[in-house]
Design a protein around this motif. Structure first.
Motif, short mmCIF file in Angstrom:
data_model
loop_
_atom_site.label_atom_id
_atom_site.label_comp_id
_atom_site.label_asym_id
_atom_site.label_seq_id
_atom_site.Cartn_x
_atom_site.Cartn_y
_atom_site.Cartn_z
N ASP A 41 49.20 38.09 52.84
CA ASP A 41 50.36 38.91 52.49
C ASP A 41 50.43 40.22 53.27
O ASP A 41 51.34 41.02 53.06
N GLY A 42 49.48 40.48 54.16
CA GLY A 42 49.48 41.69 54.96
C GLY A 42 48.81 42.87 54.28
O GLY A 42 48.66 43.93 54.88
N ASN A 43 48.42 42.71 53.02
CA ASN A 43 47.76 43.79 52.27
C ASN A 43 46.36 43.39 51.82
O ASN A 43 45.83 43.96 50.88
N GLY A 44 45.78 42.38 52.46
CA GLY A 44 44.46 41.93 52.09
C GLY A 44 44.44 40.82 51.05
O GLY A 44 43.39 40.27 50.75
N GLY A 45 45.59 40.49 50.51
CA GLY A 45 45.69 39.41 49.53
C GLY A 45 46.36 38.18 50.13
O GLY A 45 46.57 38.11 51.34
N THR A 46 46.70 37.25 49.27
CA THR A 46 47.39 36.03 49.73
C THR A 46 48.50 35.66 48.77
O THR A 46 48.49 36.06 47.60
#
Length: 89
Positions: A41-46
Motif C-alpha cells: 500500500d506504499g505505507n509499509g502495509g498491504t
C-alpha cells in the motif's frame, strides 16, 4: 508498482499497435490478470487480495541499447479503472 507482485498471472497477450524509431519503441495492448496476492500500500502495509480479474488498456514506451535489450520501460494505464475492476476503489 508492478502488477507482477500482486497479480503474478498478469500478462499482455496482444500488442495491436507497434511503433519504433531508432532506440525507442511504443506499443499498446490489453493487460489482464487476477489480484491474487497482497498488494503493497506504499505505507509499509498491504491490501488483501480480492481474487478479482482485471482487463485494462495499456501503453508502454521502451528505450533499447545496442545489445538489443531494454534499458528502460514506461508503462501507462488507467489506475482508477484498474482499482475499480479489482475491487479496491
Amino acid at each position: 508498482m508492478s502488477p507482477a507482485r500482486w497479480a503474478p498471472d498478469s500478462r499482455i497477450d496482444v500488442h495491436p499497435l507497434r511503433v519504433a524509431k531508432n532506440d525507442l519503441t511504443a506499443v499498446t495492448g490489453v493487460m489482464q490478470g487476477t489480484f491474487s496476492r497482497p498488494m503493497p500500500d506504499g505505507n509499509g502495509g498491504t491490501i488483501p487480495p480480492t481474487s478479482r480479474h482485471f482487463s485494462i488498456n495499456m501503453a508502454t514506451v521502451g528505450l533499447w541499447n545496442r545489445q538489443g535489450t531494454m534499458d528502460e520501460e514506461f508503462l501507462f494505464f488507467d489506475s482508477q479503472a484498474l482499482n475499480r475492476q479489482i475491487g479496491i476503489a
